[in-house]
Enzyme design. Structure first.
Site, PDB file in Angstrom:
ATOM      1  N   GLN A 245       0.630  -1.256   0.108  1.00  0.00           N
ATOM      2  CA  GLN A 245      -0.080   0.194  -0.187  1.00  0.00           C
ATOM      3  C   GLN A 245       0.779   1.199   0.187  1.00  0.00           C
ATOM      4  O   GLN A 245       2.052   1.143   0.177  1.00  0.00           O
ATOM      5  CB  GLN A 245      -1.122   0.033   1.405  1.00  0.00           C
ATOM      6  CG  GLN A 245       0.059   0.001   2.615  1.00  0.00           C
ATOM      7  CD  GLN A 245      -1.010  -0.186   3.844  1.00  0.00           C
ATOM      8  OE1 GLN A 245      -1.187   0.831   4.481  1.00  0.00           O
ATOM      9  NE2 GLN A 245      -1.467  -1.433   4.042  1.00  0.00           N
TER      10      GLN A 245
ATOM     11  N   HIS B 246       0.138   5.745   0.854  1.00  0.00           N
ATOM     12  CA  HIS B 246      -0.704   6.996   1.319  1.00  0.00           C
ATOM     13  C   HIS B 246      -0.415   8.287   0.629  1.00  0.00           C
ATOM     14  O   HIS B 246       0.698   8.479   0.403  1.00  0.00           O
ATOM     15  CB  HIS B 246      -0.567   7.046   3.045  1.00  0.00           C
ATOM     16  CG  HIS B 246      -0.690   5.973   3.463  1.00  0.00           C
ATOM     17  ND1 HIS B 246      -1.699   5.004   3.664  1.00  0.00           N
ATOM     18  CD2 HIS B 246       0.311   5.330   4.552  1.00  0.00           C
ATOM     19  CE1 HIS B 246      -1.513   4.143   4.621  1.00  0.00           C
ATOM     20  NE2 HIS B 246      -0.258   4.304   5.154  1.00  0.00           N
TER      21      HIS B 246
ATOM     22  N   GLU C  51       3.126   7.963   8.825  1.00  0.00           N
ATOM     23  CA  GLU C  51       3.137   7.140   9.866  1.00  0.00           C
ATOM     24  C   GLU C  51       4.643   6.786  10.344  1.00  0.00           C
ATOM     25  O   GLU C  51       5.607   6.900   9.602  1.00  0.00           O
ATOM     26  CB  GLU C  51       2.372   5.895   9.470  1.00  0.00           C
ATOM     27  CG  GLU C  51       2.817   5.126   8.205  1.00  0.00           C
ATOM     28  CD  GLU C  51       1.879   3.905   7.902  1.00  0.00           C
ATOM     29  OE1 GLU C  51       2.353   2.841   7.686  1.00  0.00           O
ATOM     30  OE2 GLU C  51       0.808   4.193   7.976  1.00  0.00           O
TER      31      GLU C  51
ATOM     32  N   HIS D 238       4.783   0.367   0.680  1.00  0.00           N
ATOM     33  CA  HIS D 238       5.000  -0.416   2.012  1.00  0.00           C
ATOM     34  C   HIS D 238       3.986  -1.435   2.637  1.00  0.00           C
ATOM     35  O   HIS D 238       2.873  -1.537   2.177  1.00  0.00           O
ATOM     36  CB  HIS D 238       5.343   0.748   3.191  1.00  0.00           C
ATOM     37  CG  HIS D 238       4.078   1.336   3.278  1.00  0.00           C
ATOM     38  ND1 HIS D 238       3.713   2.392   3.013  1.00  0.00           N
ATOM     39  CD2 HIS D 238       3.451   1.247   4.861  1.00  0.00           C
ATOM     40  CE1 HIS D 238       2.486   2.839   3.570  1.00  0.00           C
ATOM     41  NE2 HIS D 238       2.294   1.980   4.636  1.00  0.00           N
TER      42      HIS D 238
ATOM     43  N   ARG E 103      -4.184   0.513  -2.248  1.00  0.00           N
ATOM     44  CA  ARG E 103      -3.537  -0.941  -2.264  1.00  0.00           C
ATOM     45  C   ARG E 103      -3.274  -1.469  -3.385  1.00  0.00           C
ATOM     46  O   ARG E 103      -3.969  -0.963  -4.608  1.00  0.00           O
ATOM     47  CB  ARG E 103      -4.275  -2.044  -1.334  1.00  0.00           C
ATOM     48  CG  ARG E 103      -4.760  -1.440   0.088  1.00  0.00           C
ATOM     49  CD  ARG E 103      -5.810  -2.373   0.620  1.00  0.00           C
ATOM     50  NE  ARG E 103      -6.006  -2.050   2.053  1.00  0.00           N
ATOM     51  CZ  ARG E 103      -7.112  -0.871   2.321  1.00  0.00           C
ATOM     52  NH1 ARG E 103      -7.809  -0.591   1.436  1.00  0.00           N
ATOM     53  NH2 ARG E 103      -7.284  -0.777   3.633  1.00  0.00           N
TER      54      ARG E 103
END
Length: 416
Positions: free
Chosen positions: A110, A112, A137, A274, A293
């Site tokens: 996936q 972001h 993150e 990642h 994804r």
């Protein structure tokens, strides 16, 4: 200096299929202690959430009742503190979500989006991309962690394509030869363009072809004796058991295989491919649901969007670095990251010690992971692992350990 009460939080568990089962899950044991619940050995306990995310908002324990964090803030905005309110433009919310993940099998491959892309996707497809925020993150290993983060060195990718014929077949000889030539010429832009085409060739290959090539790949690996398997080959065999014939098995040849020891961390910014493979981590992120994804998942995939958004410009550039915490005070370690949405610090205490937490520049959440503590300023009660507090800005918090070492984590707004 003002002294404030801390407020106990009662937090949610997410039972995703990839989680560890029963008491094998740190996330599950924290939830069990926090909520006084009994764990089921047949249930996966994947993520323990601390925050006000609408899919699992924590509850605040008041004297007479429990209320959700959003309700708590709505009663008195000043509880959030000026730093967070300024950051959120006076929206009554926490800009970060703190989690503990217990990973039994691979999560999806996936990425972001950055803020600009997140706003566009939310505007165009709000039913899928439910907010306009980015989702950087930080993952801090609690146990040994395996993960894919970013792309491998281009030469390593080339060697993988040459060494594993089924993968080379999916990509095509022309792209493989182009990659080798561009690496030799040290042409970063051309390498990025070809890497994108390689990622696209694999991720958009027809499912029946991928499945056939996956069978060939597994057979190729099994033609070697087991003691000759590389770490990558052992992982491929494991991934194929978890997701037989999945395209993510081939994408793994492109992605950088990371190994983190406890207390080591890695920051994952926007547009970075990642996924976590195995282990248990503390994770803190900007509050968002935006996940795009491409493989190793039964969930919705937006392959074309992922292909377009990823950062392929990697030749000669440092990839996402594994980092250690910086000790800002004895026993308190912070992890330096390039966003203001959150800041995380890990707290280590020996037996029978007293520690004053640094007065926070913003409201924060505190999670006791291991050991037993008392708070000298508020009461003499003993608090055990699974204890979670919301701590208002500018609070003084003095904690004492007892007959065990203590491990705790605190998340707050980052500094300018």
């Amino acid at each position: 200096m003002k002294k404030h009460n801390f407020y106990p939080l009662f937090c949610k568990i997410q039972q995703y299929a990839w989680g560890k089962f029963g008491t094998n899950s740190i996330a599950g044991k924290l939830w069990s202690s926090n909520q006084d619940k009994i764990l089921d050995s047949n249930t996966p306990y994947a993520e323990f959430w601390v925050g006000d995310h609408p899919n699992g908002p924590s509850e605040v324990g008041l004297k007479s009742k429990k209320v959700t964090i959003p309700e708590f803030f709505s009663q008195d905005l000043s509880l959030l503190g000026p730093s967070i309110l300024n950051f959120t433009n006076n929206e009554p919310r926490l800009p970060f979500l703190l989690k503990v993940l217990s990973i039994n099998k691979s999560l999806s491959i996936q990425s972001h989006p950055d803020k600009k892309l997140a706003k566009r996707l939310h505007s165009q497809r709000p039913e899928i991309y439910k907010d306009p925020n980015h989702k950087p993150e930080l993952a801090i290993a609690l146990t040994y962690l395996e993960a894919f983060v970013g792309f491998r060195d281009p030469l390593e990718i080339y060697n993988n394509l040459m060494n594993y014929q089924p993968c080379k077949d999916l990509v095509g000889v022309e792209l493989v030869n182009n990659l080798k030539k561009q690496i030799s010429n040290k042409d970063g832009k051309a390498v990025a363009k070809t890497l994108k085409e390689i990622f696209k060739a694999i991720s958009t290959a027809k499912a029946d072809i991928v499945s056939t090539k996956a069978d060939e790949l597994i057979e190729l690996i099994h033609n070697k004796s087991e003691n000759e398997f590389t770490s990558d080959e052992k992982l491929i065999l494991r991934l194929n058991k978890q997701f037989p014939g999945d395209v993510g098995i081939f994408l793994s040849f492109l992605m950088k295989y990371r190994h983190l020891k406890p207390n080591q961390a890695i920051f994952i910014g926007p547009n970075t491919a990642h996924n976590y493979l195995a282990g248990e981590i503390i994770e803190c992120m900007a509050t968002s649901d935006n996940v795009i994804r491409a493989g190793l998942t039964p969930k919705y995939k937006d392959v074309e969007q992922l292909i377009e958004m990823l950062d392929y410009d990697i030749l000669g550039k440092p990839s996402n670095q594994i980092m250690d915490g910086v000790e800002i005070e004895k026993g308190i370690f912070q992890y330096k990251i390039p966003v203001q949405d959150f800041l995380v610090q890990i707290i280590h205490m020996g037996k029978n010690q007293t520690l004053q937490l640094p007065t926070s520049h913003s409201s924060s959440v505190f999670l006791l992971l291991n050991g037993t503590i008392s708070n000298k300023d508020q009461d003499q009660q003993k608090y055990s692992s699974g204890t979670v507090w919301f701590i208002p800005q500018d609070s003084e918090i003095n904690i004492s350990s007892h007959d065990q070492t203590v491990l705790a984590v605190q998340a707050m707004l980052g500094k300018n």
